[in-house]
Design a protein around this motif. Structure first.
Motif, PDB file in Angstrom:
ATOM      1  N   MET A 171       0.845  -1.189   0.000  1.00  0.00           N
ATOM      2  CA  MET A 171       0.000   0.000   0.000  1.00  0.00           C
ATOM      3  C   MET A 171       0.881   1.239   0.000  1.00  0.00           C
ATOM      4  N   ILE A 172       0.508   2.195  -0.863  1.00  0.00           N
ATOM      5  CA  ILE A 172       1.211   3.476  -0.900  1.00  0.00           C
ATOM      6  C   ILE A 172       0.231   4.562  -0.483  1.00  0.00           C
ATOM      7  N   ILE A 173       0.581   5.288   0.565  1.00  0.00           N
ATOM      8  CA  ILE A 173      -0.277   6.358   1.071  1.00  0.00           C
ATOM      9  C   ILE A 173       0.367   7.688   0.704  1.00  0.00           C
ATOM     10  N   THR A 174      -0.363   8.499  -0.038  1.00  0.00           N
ATOM     11  CA  THR A 174       0.191   9.738  -0.565  1.00  0.00           C
ATOM     12  C   THR A 174      -0.869  10.837  -0.569  1.00  0.00           C
ATOM     13  N   SER A 175      -0.427  12.075  -0.513  1.00  0.00           N
ATOM     14  CA  SER A 175      -1.354  13.203  -0.609  1.00  0.00           C
ATOM     15  C   SER A 175      -1.522  13.672  -2.049  1.00  0.00           C
ATOM     16  N   TYR A 176      -0.714  13.120  -2.972  1.00  0.00           N
ATOM     17  CA  TYR A 176      -0.760  13.564  -4.366  1.00  0.00           C
ATOM     18  C   TYR A 176      -0.709  12.355  -5.295  1.00  0.00           C
ATOM     19  N   PHE A 177      -1.600  12.361  -6.289  1.00  0.00           N
ATOM     20  CA  PHE A 177      -1.615  11.262  -7.251  1.00  0.00           C
ATOM     21  C   PHE A 177      -2.371  11.731  -8.493  1.00  0.00           C
ATOM     22  N   PRO A 178      -1.988  11.238  -9.687  1.00  0.00           N
ATOM     23  CA  PRO A 178      -2.714  11.636 -10.909  1.00  0.00           C
ATOM     24  C   PRO A 178      -4.219  11.405 -10.749  1.00  0.00           C
ATOM     25  N   PRO A 179      -5.061  12.279 -11.294  1.00  0.00           N
ATOM     26  CA  PRO A 179      -4.755  13.262 -12.337  1.00  0.00           C
ATOM     27  C   PRO A 179      -4.140  14.576 -11.852  1.00  0.00           C
ATOM     28  N   GLU A 180      -3.748  14.666 -10.597  1.00  0.00           N
ATOM     29  CA  GLU A 180      -3.049  15.863 -10.123  1.00  0.00           C
ATOM     30  C   GLU A 180      -1.680  15.951 -10.803  1.00  0.00           C
ATOM     31  N   ILE A 181      -1.196  17.174 -10.963  1.00  0.00           N
ATOM     32  CA  ILE A 181       0.093  17.384 -11.616  1.00  0.00           C
ATOM     33  C   ILE A 181       1.163  17.643 -10.566  1.00  0.00           C
ATOM     34  N   GLY A 182       2.417  17.604 -10.998  1.00  0.00           N
ATOM     35  CA  GLY A 182       3.525  17.918 -10.098  1.00  0.00           C
ATOM     36  C   GLY A 182       4.433  16.735  -9.865  1.00  0.00           C
ATOM     37  N   ALA A 183       5.616  17.033  -9.318  1.00  0.00           N
ATOM     38  CA  ALA A 183       6.642  16.018  -9.116  1.00  0.00           C
ATOM     39  C   ALA A 183       6.202  14.908  -8.173  1.00  0.00           C
ATOM     40  N   ALA A 184       5.541  15.278  -7.072  1.00  0.00           N
ATOM     41  CA  ALA A 184       5.136  14.271  -6.075  1.00  0.00           C
ATOM     42  C   ALA A 184       4.153  13.273  -6.678  1.00  0.00           C
ATOM     43  N   SER A 185       3.196  13.789  -7.438  1.00  0.00           N
ATOM     44  CA  SER A 185       2.210  12.930  -8.084  1.00  0.00           C
ATOM     45  C   SER A 185       2.866  11.971  -9.070  1.00  0.00           C
ATOM     46  N   ASN A 186       3.754  12.509  -9.909  1.00  0.00           N
ATOM     47  CA  ASN A 186       4.437  11.676 -10.912  1.00  0.00           C
ATOM     48  C   ASN A 186       5.330  10.629 -10.260  1.00  0.00           C
ATOM     49  N   ARG A 187       6.015  11.023  -9.192  1.00  0.00           N
ATOM     50  CA  ARG A 187       6.945  10.113  -8.518  1.00  0.00           C
ATOM     51  C   ARG A 187       6.209   8.884  -7.974  1.00  0.00           C
TER      52      ARG A 187
ATOM     53  N   PRO B 274      -1.999  -3.994   4.343  1.00  0.00           N
ATOM     54  CA  PRO B 274      -0.969  -5.001   4.039  1.00  0.00           C
ATOM     55  C   PRO B 274       0.260  -4.867   4.932  1.00  0.00           C
ATOM     56  N   ASP B 275       1.163  -5.841   4.815  1.00  0.00           N
ATOM     57  CA  ASP B 275       2.327  -5.871   5.713  1.00  0.00           C
ATOM     58  C   ASP B 275       3.470  -4.976   5.252  1.00  0.00           C
ATOM     59  N   LYS B 276       3.310  -4.331   4.091  1.00  0.00           N
ATOM     60  CA  LYS B 276       4.300  -3.341   3.647  1.00  0.00           C
ATOM     61  C   LYS B 276       3.560  -2.082   3.208  1.00  0.00           C
ATOM     62  N   VAL B 277       3.905  -0.964   3.842  1.00  0.00           N
ATOM     63  CA  VAL B 277       3.226   0.302   3.562  1.00  0.00           C
ATOM     64  C   VAL B 277       4.273   1.385   3.304  1.00  0.00           C
ATOM     65  N   ILE B 278       4.124   2.061   2.172  1.00  0.00           N
ATOM     66  CA  ILE B 278       4.979   3.207   1.848  1.00  0.00           C
ATOM     67  C   ILE B 278       4.183   4.473   2.125  1.00  0.00           C
ATOM     68  N   VAL B 279       4.744   5.355   2.941  1.00  0.00           N
ATOM     69  CA  VAL B 279       4.063   6.593   3.341  1.00  0.00           C
ATOM     70  C   VAL B 279       4.851   7.785   2.792  1.00  0.00           C
ATOM     71  N   GLN B 280       4.163   8.645   2.049  1.00  0.00           N
ATOM     72  CA  GLN B 280       4.790   9.835   1.492  1.00  0.00           C
ATOM     73  C   GLN B 280       4.844  10.953   2.533  1.00  0.00           C
ATOM     74  N   SER B 281       6.010  11.598   2.635  1.00  0.00           N
ATOM     75  CA  SER B 281       6.179  12.740   3.537  1.00  0.00           C
ATOM     76  C   SER B 281       7.011  13.815   2.840  1.00  0.00           C
ATOM     77  N   PRO B 282       6.645  15.107   2.933  1.00  0.00           N
ATOM     78  CA  PRO B 282       5.469  15.663   3.592  1.00  0.00           C
ATOM     79  C   PRO B 282       4.183  15.408   2.802  1.00  0.00           C
ATOM     80  N   PRO B 283       3.012  15.826   3.348  1.00  0.00           N
ATOM     81  CA  PRO B 283       2.750  16.617   4.554  1.00  0.00           C
ATOM     82  C   PRO B 283       3.085  15.840   5.835  1.00  0.00           C
ATOM     83  N   LEU B 284       3.659  16.561   6.773  1.00  0.00           N
ATOM     84  CA  LEU B 284       4.178  15.961   7.991  1.00  0.00           C
ATOM     85  C   LEU B 284       3.069  15.401   8.879  1.00  0.00           C
TER      86      LEU B 284
END
Length: 382
Positions: A1-17, A101-111
């Motif tokens: 699971m990847i938890i993020t504050s930004y994801f397409p269709p939003e634009i920007g580096a964080a979303s693309n990454r 799930p047993d593996k979670v990727i968390v995007q930071s920031p936002p803190l």
């Protein structure tokens, strides 16, 4: 699971990454995304998602859970705090009613959002991976968005908590990893650059009808980038300046252009990423500015433009400057020194920005900024 504050269709580096990371991992893992209803950078829920409390879809084999958020880009710090808290509350509700799930990727920031995840998901049975793209709250202090005081001290404690409770930390720069080492030596550290997963386009010769260099900026028009000030300070005798993007400074930039019709500045607005890549091929030079040097920041544009074979003028200092120098991707202007910036520009000639230079930059990207090789190393670490 990847938890993020930004994801397409939003634009920007964080979303693309995050998008490219998810796409790269899906052949080895069942990937799910948890993200807010899309709203960035406009601060308004996108048209297709208005009126929804939650959206769950499957796109290209990836399950995407979009949660409610109070969307805002207000400069009012209380409204912005409420926006972050609203997503944190949505995450807590999601954690309560869904198997994690047993593996979670968390995007930071936002803190605050990353703290919510690290606090509520901590478990000896679960591997928590923190993906750190900027050093908050330090970056906020450098940008002038935060001031030292009680709230800053609280944010520093949240930052330390996040680092200490991660099993693995991915940092997009060596400066980020050095900063984390100064706080804790508990987690394993991994340098994960923001290499884009895009095709290498066929390069073409550019031509100038007026003898001027066609310089372009593409990306967010926020406070950190300082594009409005750039428009005001540039010497236009040898260049014309083209701008793509949207953000907080957009209206002010348009107003400046309309008030200075004698200046060769052209605003093209926001375009889709694939269309942008095609458009960028017709320019001679791109500028990558930061209004103030931000410790830990390495703009992802460097790696993207290198794959496009686009020569760069870097104007932001720090580790990004080192990347440009080391790999010979273009020119450097002293951070915050607009006089030096114009001196560097005056020393760049159209004949310098030739097909040979662009091919060389692209060849360097193929070897040094290889997304697949980096991803394979990451999989071994996960």
């Amino acid at each position: 699971m990847i938890i993020t504050s930004y994801f397409p269709p939003e634009i920007g580096a964080a979303s693309n990454r995050i998008f490219h990371m998810a796409e790269g991992l899906k052949n080895d893992y069942d990937i799910s995304i948890v993200t807010p209803l899309p709203n960035y950078p406009t601060g308004k829920i996108f048209k297709d998602y208005k009126g929804k409390f939650r959206s769950t879809t499957e796109e290209n084999g990836i399950k995407i859970n979009r949660l409610w958020i109070y969307a805002s880009v207000s400069k009012n710090k209380f409204l912005r705090l409420f926006a972050m808290l609203s997503y944190s509350f949505s995450l807590i509700w999601f954690f309560m009613w869904n198997n994690i799930p047993d593996k979670v990727i968390v995007q930071s920031p936002p803190l605050l959002v990353s703290f919510t995840c690290m606090f509520f998901l901590r478990s000896k049975k679960r591997k928590l991976i923190l993906n750190v793209s900027d050093l908050w709250p330090s970056a906020g202090l450098e940008l002038g968005a935060l001031k030292e005081g009680f709230s800053y001290k609280i944010l520093k404690k949240l930052e330390a908590y996040n680092y200490n409770n991660a099993d693995l930390i991915l940092g997009q720069s060596n400066e980020i990893l050095s900063h984390i080492k100064s706080i804790t030596t508990k987690p394993e550290l991994f340098l994960y650059r923001n290499f884009p997963q895009i095709e290498f386009p066929k390069l073409r010769e550019t031509s100038s009808q007026n003898g001027k260099i066609k310089m372009v900026y593409a990306g967010l028009l926020g406070i950190a980038q300082g594009i409005l000030k750039l428009c005001q300070e540039l010497d236009y005798r040898t260049i014309e300046f083209h701008i793509y993007g949207s953000g907080a400074e957009e209206e002010a930039i348009k107003t400046f252009i309309n008030s200075n019709k004698n200046l060769p500045i052209y605003f093209h607005g926001r375009v889709k990423r694939d269309d942008l890549h095609l458009a960028l091929l017709k320019y001679d030079l791109t500028i990558i500015p930061l209004l103030n040097r931000i410790y830990g920041s390495v703009p992802s544009k460097i790696f993207e433009y290198a794959k496009l074979g686009l020569p760069m003028l870097y104007f932001g200092g720090g580790e990004g400057e080192d990347v440009i120098k080391t790999h010979q991707l273009g020119w450097i202007a002293k951070e915050g020194d607009y006089k030096h910036l114009n001196e560097v520009l005056s020393g760049i000639h159209l004949k310098d920005l030739n097909h040979g230079l662009k091919s060389s930059i692209q060849d360097i990207a193929k070897v040094q900024f290889n997304f697949e090789k980096q991803l394979e190393k990451l999989k071994q670490t996960l």
